[in-house]
Design an enzyme around this catalytic site. Structure first.
Site, PDB file in Angstrom:
ATOM      1  N   LYS A  11       7.318   4.046   1.874  1.00  0.00           N
ATOM      2  CA  LYS A  11       8.108   3.924   0.389  1.00  0.00           C
ATOM      3  C   LYS A  11       8.920   5.206   0.682  1.00  0.00           C
ATOM      4  O   LYS A  11       8.831   6.269   1.272  1.00  0.00           O
ATOM      5  CB  LYS A  11       7.406   3.990  -0.823  1.00  0.00           C
ATOM      6  N   TYR A  51      10.026  -7.655  -5.294  1.00  0.00           N
ATOM      7  CA  TYR A  51       9.018  -7.454  -6.453  1.00  0.00           C
ATOM      8  C   TYR A  51       9.084  -8.410  -7.293  1.00  0.00           C
ATOM      9  O   TYR A  51       8.759  -8.079  -8.517  1.00  0.00           O
ATOM     10  CB  TYR A  51       9.187  -5.924  -6.466  1.00  0.00           C
ATOM     11  N   ASN A 114       3.329   6.104  -4.518  1.00  0.00           N
ATOM     12  CA  ASN A 114       2.128   5.845  -3.746  1.00  0.00           C
ATOM     13  C   ASN A 114       2.420   5.606  -2.230  1.00  0.00           C
ATOM     14  O   ASN A 114       1.463   5.168  -1.580  1.00  0.00           O
ATOM     15  CB  ASN A 114       1.275   4.648  -4.433  1.00  0.00           C
ATOM     16  N   HIS A 117       3.561   0.217   0.905  1.00  0.00           N
ATOM     17  CA  HIS A 117       3.203  -1.185   0.401  1.00  0.00           C
ATOM     18  C   HIS A 117       2.705  -2.011   1.586  1.00  0.00           C
ATOM     19  O   HIS A 117       2.727  -1.612   2.670  1.00  0.00           O
ATOM     20  CB  HIS A 117       4.442  -1.948   0.149  1.00  0.00           C
ATOM     21  N   GLU A 128       6.603 -11.952   3.436  1.00  0.00           N
ATOM     22  CA  GLU A 128       7.192 -10.606   3.446  1.00  0.00           C
ATOM     23  C   GLU A 128       7.705 -10.210   4.776  1.00  0.00           C
ATOM     24  O   GLU A 128       8.745  -9.666   4.898  1.00  0.00           O
ATOM     25  CB  GLU A 128       6.263  -9.824   2.844  1.00  0.00           C
TER      26      GLU A 128
END
Ligand code: ADP
Ligand code: MG
Length: 139
Positions: A11, A51, A114, A117, A128
């Site tokens: 991320k 998302y 965080n 993913h 995905e």
């Protein structure tokens, strides 16, 4: 157990903090094979589409904002039981609750920022990976 595919996203927070190599090293040390790798800056539409499942959650706006604030590194991973192994390697969604030795413990900041993913099911792993990698790009 079967060979599975799963998607990793490093991320924007982890890219900004120069942790691309560190996170890929953890993925490779765990024995997950990197089939494909791309650095890209997600558009709002790409982040919202990715998302979609969270679109009614209170943090959706913040999540899309965060995921589009800078480049990410997406990789298609493969291996026996890859989905669960990658989730274990990532650690809990909230880095404060993540186990020692996990990516989020090492490089995450908070429940939003965080670091990474990972797909959460075999079905989502396939979907995905396909979202970012046309099948012909992968062996
Ligand atoms: P995971 O990434 O562990 O599968 P989720 O699918 O529940 O977690 O959530 C997707 C992402 O949304 C999280 O990784 C995190 O970046 C963000 N997120 C989840 N919960 C929150 C929250 N309470 N506040 C802000 N962001 C959140
Ligand atoms: Mg999830």
């Amino acid at each position: 157990m079967a060979v599975e595919r799963t998607l990793s996203i490093i991320k924007p927070d982890a890219v900004e903090q120069n942790n691309i190599g560190n996170i890929l090293a953890m993925i490779q040390a765990a024995g997950l094979e990197v089939l494909g790798l791309r650095m890209l800056h997600l558009s709002r539409a790409q982040a919202e589409g990715f998302y979609e499942v969270h679109k009614d959650r209170p943090f959706f706006g913040e999540l899309v904002e965060f995921m589009t604030r800078g480049p990410v590194v997406v990789s298609a991973l493969a291996g026996e039981d890859a989905v669960a192994r990658h989730r274990t390697l990532m650690g809990a969604t909230d880095p404060a609750e993540a186990d020692e030795g996990t990516i989020r413990k090492a490089y995450g900041t908070d429940i939003g920022k965080n670091a990474c993913h990972g797909s959460d099911s075999v079905e989502n792993g396939k979907a995905e990976v396909t979202y970012f990698f046309p099948e012909y790009l992968l062996k």
